[in-house]
Design a protein around this motif. Structure first.
Motif, short mmCIF file in Angstrom:
data_model
loop_
_atom_site.label_atom_id
_atom_site.label_comp_id
_atom_site.label_asym_id
_atom_site.label_seq_id
_atom_site.Cartn_x
_atom_site.Cartn_y
_atom_site.Cartn_z
N THR A 275 0.85 -1.18 0.00
CA THR A 275 0.00 0.00 0.00
C THR A 275 0.89 1.23 0.00
O THR A 275 1.85 1.30 0.77
N SER B 35 0.80 5.68 -0.16
CA SER B 35 -0.02 6.88 0.00
C SER B 35 -0.01 7.66 -1.30
O SER B 35 1.04 7.81 -1.93
N GLU C 81 -1.57 11.36 -2.83
CA GLU C 81 -2.31 12.60 -2.61
C GLU C 81 -2.60 13.27 -3.93
O GLU C 81 -1.82 13.18 -4.87
N GLU D 159 -6.90 8.07 0.23
CA GLU D 159 -5.62 8.57 -0.27
C GLU D 159 -4.54 7.49 -0.28
O GLU D 159 -3.41 7.71 0.12
N VAL D 160 -4.93 6.30 -0.76
CA VAL D 160 -3.98 5.19 -0.88
C VAL D 160 -4.21 4.45 -2.19
O VAL D 160 -5.25 4.57 -2.82
#
Length: 65
Positions: free
Chosen positions: A4, A6, A8, A39-40
């Motif tokens: 996973t 992040s 943005e 947001e992933v």
């Protein structure tokens, strides 16, 4: 293997699709699923996290492993 990262900057479904397509183009990725609200992006496969981050950033979004 599942990872996973992040991500943005995704604001719509098209953004999610753009991120997923960028990730799926990385060697070793078998599946990718982006979630703008969380947001992933979740990725299946053997790709290195640095390559995943680079692909998302090349697509115009901020990413970190």
């Amino acid at each position: 293997m599942s990872q996973t990262i992040s991500v943005e900057g995704m604001t719509c479904e098209h953004c999610e699709q753009t991120v997923e397509e960028a990730l799926e183009d990385v060697a070793g990725v078998t599946a990718a699923n982006a979630d703008r609200e969380a947001e992933v992006a979740k990725i299946e496969g053997t790709a290195e996290s640095g390559a995943l981050v680079d692909a998302v950033e090349d697509a115009g979004y901020d990413a970190s492993a």
